[in-house]
Motif scaffolding. Sequence first.
Motif, PDB file in Angstrom:
ATOM      1  N   TYR A 117       0.825  -1.205   0.000  1.00 24.86           N
ATOM      2  CA  TYR A 117       0.000   0.000   0.000  1.00 24.86           C
ATOM      3  C   TYR A 117       0.864   1.261   0.000  1.00 24.86           C
ATOM      4  O   TYR A 117       0.522   2.251  -0.635  1.00 24.86           O
ATOM      5  CB  TYR A 117      -0.902   0.036   1.241  1.00 24.86           C
ATOM      6  CG  TYR A 117      -2.182  -0.764   1.126  1.00 24.86           C
ATOM      7  CD1 TYR A 117      -2.213  -2.023   0.534  1.00 24.86           C
ATOM      8  CD2 TYR A 117      -3.357  -0.267   1.643  1.00 24.86           C
ATOM      9  CE1 TYR A 117      -3.386  -2.747   0.457  1.00 24.86           C
ATOM     10  CE2 TYR A 117      -4.548  -0.990   1.570  1.00 24.86           C
ATOM     11  CZ  TYR A 117      -4.551  -2.226   0.975  1.00 24.86           C
ATOM     12  OH  TYR A 117      -5.716  -2.936   0.906  1.00 24.86           O
ATOM     13  N   ASN A 118       1.963   1.238   0.750  1.00 24.57           N
ATOM     14  CA  ASN A 118       2.711   2.471   0.999  1.00 24.57           C
ATOM     15  C   ASN A 118       4.074   2.583   0.351  1.00 24.57           C
ATOM     16  O   ASN A 118       4.609   3.681   0.263  1.00 24.57           O
ATOM     17  CB  ASN A 118       2.900   2.670   2.507  1.00 24.57           C
ATOM     18  CG  ASN A 118       1.668   3.190   3.181  1.00 24.57           C
ATOM     19  OD1 ASN A 118       0.781   3.736   2.553  1.00 24.57           O
ATOM     20  ND2 ASN A 118       1.599   3.010   4.485  1.00 24.57           N
ATOM     21  N   ILE A 119       4.682   1.499  -0.037  1.00 27.90           N
ATOM     22  CA  ILE A 119       6.044   1.565  -0.575  1.00 27.90           C
ATOM     23  C   ILE A 119       6.045   0.954  -1.977  1.00 27.90           C
ATOM     24  O   ILE A 119       6.543  -0.154  -2.195  1.00 27.90           O
ATOM     25  CB  ILE A 119       7.039   0.853   0.355  1.00 27.90           C
ATOM     26  CG1 ILE A 119       6.894   1.377   1.782  1.00 27.90           C
ATOM     27  CG2 ILE A 119       8.472   1.061  -0.131  1.00 27.90           C
ATOM     28  CD1 ILE A 119       7.667   0.594   2.821  1.00 27.90           C
ATOM     29  N   PRO A 120       5.463   1.671  -2.919  1.00 25.83           N
ATOM     30  CA  PRO A 120       5.360   1.137  -4.284  1.00 25.83           C
ATOM     31  C   PRO A 120       6.698   1.247  -5.023  1.00 25.83           C
ATOM     32  O   PRO A 120       7.605   1.955  -4.579  1.00 25.83           O
ATOM     33  CB  PRO A 120       4.322   2.059  -4.920  1.00 25.83           C
ATOM     34  CG  PRO A 120       4.538   3.366  -4.229  1.00 25.83           C
ATOM     35  CD  PRO A 120       4.895   3.006  -2.809  1.00 25.83           C
ATOM     36  N   PRO A 121       6.801   0.559  -6.152  1.00 30.57           N
ATOM     37  CA  PRO A 121       7.989   0.718  -6.992  1.00 30.57           C
ATOM     38  C   PRO A 121       8.108   2.174  -7.458  1.00 30.57           C
ATOM     39  O   PRO A 121       7.104   2.903  -7.487  1.00 30.57           O
ATOM     40  CB  PRO A 121       7.723  -0.201  -8.184  1.00 30.57           C
ATOM     41  CG  PRO A 121       6.639  -1.117  -7.747  1.00 30.57           C
ATOM     42  CD  PRO A 121       5.851  -0.396  -6.707  1.00 30.57           C
ATOM     43  N   PRO A 122       9.305   2.613  -7.825  1.00 29.96           N
ATOM     44  CA  PRO A 122       9.468   3.993  -8.306  1.00 29.96           C
ATOM     45  C   PRO A 122       8.489   4.315  -9.440  1.00 29.96           C
ATOM     46  O   PRO A 122       8.281   3.505 -10.333  1.00 29.96           O
ATOM     47  CB  PRO A 122      10.916   4.017  -8.815  1.00 29.96           C
ATOM     48  CG  PRO A 122      11.593   2.921  -8.048  1.00 29.96           C
ATOM     49  CD  PRO A 122      10.555   1.861  -7.830  1.00 29.96           C
ATOM     50  N   LYS A 143     -13.431  -3.109   4.446  1.00 34.22           N
ATOM     51  CA  LYS A 143     -14.150  -3.175   5.731  1.00 34.22           C
ATOM     52  C   LYS A 143     -14.432  -4.608   6.164  1.00 34.22           C
ATOM     53  O   LYS A 143     -14.449  -4.908   7.343  1.00 34.22           O
ATOM     54  CB  LYS A 143     -15.443  -2.376   5.676  1.00 34.22           C
ATOM     55  CG  LYS A 143     -16.531  -3.058   4.848  1.00 34.22           C
ATOM     56  CD  LYS A 143     -17.751  -2.232   4.713  1.00 34.22           C
ATOM     57  CE  LYS A 143     -18.799  -2.879   3.858  1.00 34.22           C
ATOM     58  NZ  LYS A 143     -18.390  -3.463   2.611  1.00 34.22           N
ATOM     59  N   GLN A 144     -14.624  -5.510   5.210  1.00 37.24           N
ATOM     60  CA  GLN A 144     -14.932  -6.897   5.557  1.00 37.24           C
ATOM     61  C   GLN A 144     -13.811  -7.532   6.377  1.00 37.24           C
ATOM     62  O   GLN A 144     -14.077  -8.363   7.237  1.00 37.24           O
ATOM     63  CB  GLN A 144     -15.218  -7.718   4.310  1.00 37.24           C
ATOM     64  CG  GLN A 144     -14.056  -7.819   3.346  1.00 37.24           C
ATOM     65  CD  GLN A 144     -14.403  -8.594   2.112  1.00 37.24           C
ATOM     66  OE1 GLN A 144     -14.732  -9.764   2.187  1.00 37.24           O
ATOM     67  NE2 GLN A 144     -14.333  -7.943   0.962  1.00 37.24           N
ATOM     68  N   SER A 145     -12.576  -7.107   6.148  1.00 40.18           N
ATOM     69  CA  SER A 145     -11.479  -7.686   6.928  1.00 40.18           C
ATOM     70  C   SER A 145     -11.505  -7.187   8.363  1.00 40.18           C
ATOM     71  O   SER A 145     -11.021  -7.860   9.269  1.00 40.18           O
ATOM     72  CB  SER A 145     -10.128  -7.386   6.282  1.00 40.18           C
ATOM     73  OG  SER A 145      -9.864  -6.008   6.294  1.00 40.18           O
ATOM     74  N   LEU A 146     -12.092  -6.028   8.594  1.00 38.51           N
ATOM     75  CA  LEU A 146     -12.189  -5.491   9.945  1.00 38.51           C
ATOM     76  C   LEU A 146     -13.043  -6.394  10.828  1.00 38.51           C
ATOM     77  O   LEU A 146     -12.752  -6.590  12.001  1.00 38.51           O
ATOM     78  CB  LEU A 146     -12.758  -4.076   9.921  1.00 38.51           C
ATOM     79  CG  LEU A 146     -12.824  -3.337  11.246  1.00 38.51           C
ATOM     80  CD1 LEU A 146     -11.438  -3.206  11.860  1.00 38.51           C
ATOM     81  CD2 LEU A 146     -13.429  -1.966  11.055  1.00 38.51           C
ATOM     82  N   LYS A 155      -4.249  -2.927  13.250  1.00 35.14           N
ATOM     83  CA  LYS A 155      -2.796  -2.728  13.260  1.00 35.14           C
ATOM     84  C   LYS A 155      -2.330  -2.197  11.901  1.00 35.14           C
ATOM     85  O   LYS A 155      -1.526  -1.271  11.822  1.00 35.14           O
ATOM     86  CB  LYS A 155      -2.100  -4.044  13.598  1.00 35.14           C
ATOM     87  CG  LYS A 155      -0.601  -3.948  13.660  1.00 35.14           C
ATOM     88  CD  LYS A 155       0.002  -5.311  14.007  1.00 35.14           C
ATOM     89  CE  LYS A 155       1.504  -5.268  13.924  1.00 35.14           C
ATOM     90  NZ  LYS A 155       2.119  -6.579  14.149  1.00 35.14           N
ATOM     91  N   GLN A 156      -2.847  -2.772  10.832  1.00 38.76           N
ATOM     92  CA  GLN A 156      -2.471  -2.318   9.488  1.00 38.76           C
ATOM     93  C   GLN A 156      -2.936  -0.900   9.215  1.00 38.76           C
ATOM     94  O   GLN A 156      -2.222  -0.123   8.594  1.00 38.76           O
ATOM     95  CB  GLN A 156      -3.057  -3.247   8.432  1.00 38.76           C
ATOM     96  CG  GLN A 156      -2.337  -4.531   8.335  1.00 38.76           C
ATOM     97  CD  GLN A 156      -2.879  -5.376   7.213  1.00 38.76           C
ATOM     98  OE1 GLN A 156      -3.942  -5.120   6.657  1.00 38.76           O
ATOM     99  NE2 GLN A 156      -2.148  -6.412   6.874  1.00 38.76           N
ATOM    100  N   ILE A 157      -4.130  -0.580   9.665  1.00 38.96           N
ATOM    101  CA  ILE A 157      -4.642   0.782   9.463  1.00 38.96           C
ATOM    102  C   ILE A 157      -3.685   1.784  10.096  1.00 38.96           C
ATOM    103  O   ILE A 157      -3.328   2.794   9.483  1.00 38.96           O
ATOM    104  CB  ILE A 157      -6.069   0.920  10.038  1.00 38.96           C
ATOM    105  CG1 ILE A 157      -7.063   0.130   9.180  1.00 38.96           C
ATOM    106  CG2 ILE A 157      -6.480   2.391  10.132  1.00 38.96           C
ATOM    107  CD1 ILE A 157      -8.437  -0.039   9.808  1.00 38.96           C
ATOM    108  N   PHE A 158      -3.251   1.503  11.316  1.00 40.83           N
ATOM    109  CA  PHE A 158      -2.320   2.413  11.987  1.00 40.83           C
ATOM    110  C   PHE A 158      -0.970   2.466  11.269  1.00 40.83           C
ATOM    111  O   PHE A 158      -0.368   3.533  11.167  1.00 40.83           O
ATOM    112  CB  PHE A 158      -2.152   2.032  13.462  1.00 40.83           C
ATOM    113  CG  PHE A 158      -3.286   2.506  14.312  1.00 40.83           C
ATOM    114  CD1 PHE A 158      -3.520   3.866  14.523  1.00 40.83           C
ATOM    115  CD2 PHE A 158      -4.154   1.593  14.891  1.00 40.83           C
ATOM    116  CE1 PHE A 158      -4.581   4.303  15.300  1.00 40.83           C
ATOM    117  CE2 PHE A 158      -5.218   2.018  15.679  1.00 40.83           C
ATOM    118  CZ  PHE A 158      -5.428   3.379  15.882  1.00 40.83           C
TER     119      PHE A 158
END
Length: 170
Positions: A117-122, A143-146, A155-158
Amino acid sequence: MTLRTIILYVFQLAGAASVDVDQWCYNPSGNDCTWYKKCLVKRFPCEASGDSYAIAFGDSICNDFGKYQAEFSDLGKRWIDETRACLQKQLAPVLFKEKLTCQEIQDYAFQTHPICYNIPPPGSPSFCDLPFSDWLHISWIVKQSLFRETLQTVKQIFQILGHCAFTFLF
């Protein structure tokens, strides 16, 4: 042939895992969601245990992103495509393992989410680069995973939002 593909073939030839999935499974393109059923479920059939990450999360959420992709910004659409590919490629190495529990697969898969989600390829967009409207769409889809894996999801959201806050501040 990429270095990653060569390494994957070497592991196969060395007998690192019994090969009962198609070759393309070890180096998924990430172009669609079939990888979860055709590769991960075929290699590790976890449906009966009730711990099938592949079906409950991977396939289901992947297909939901595809279903609602038109509602995203152009940047959000790129993020969906590149994140889908990242998640599958990050998970592909588990196919080489002889024995993994369904819970171990799920735990490993969840660990890859903040990275993808946060560290994509250049040149690829990060979750943090997306407009707020895309954040809302993503929240609705995942939301279904929540409800199923509350602690891991929170934890992932944070982790994801903390990364964005750090990015915005520094």
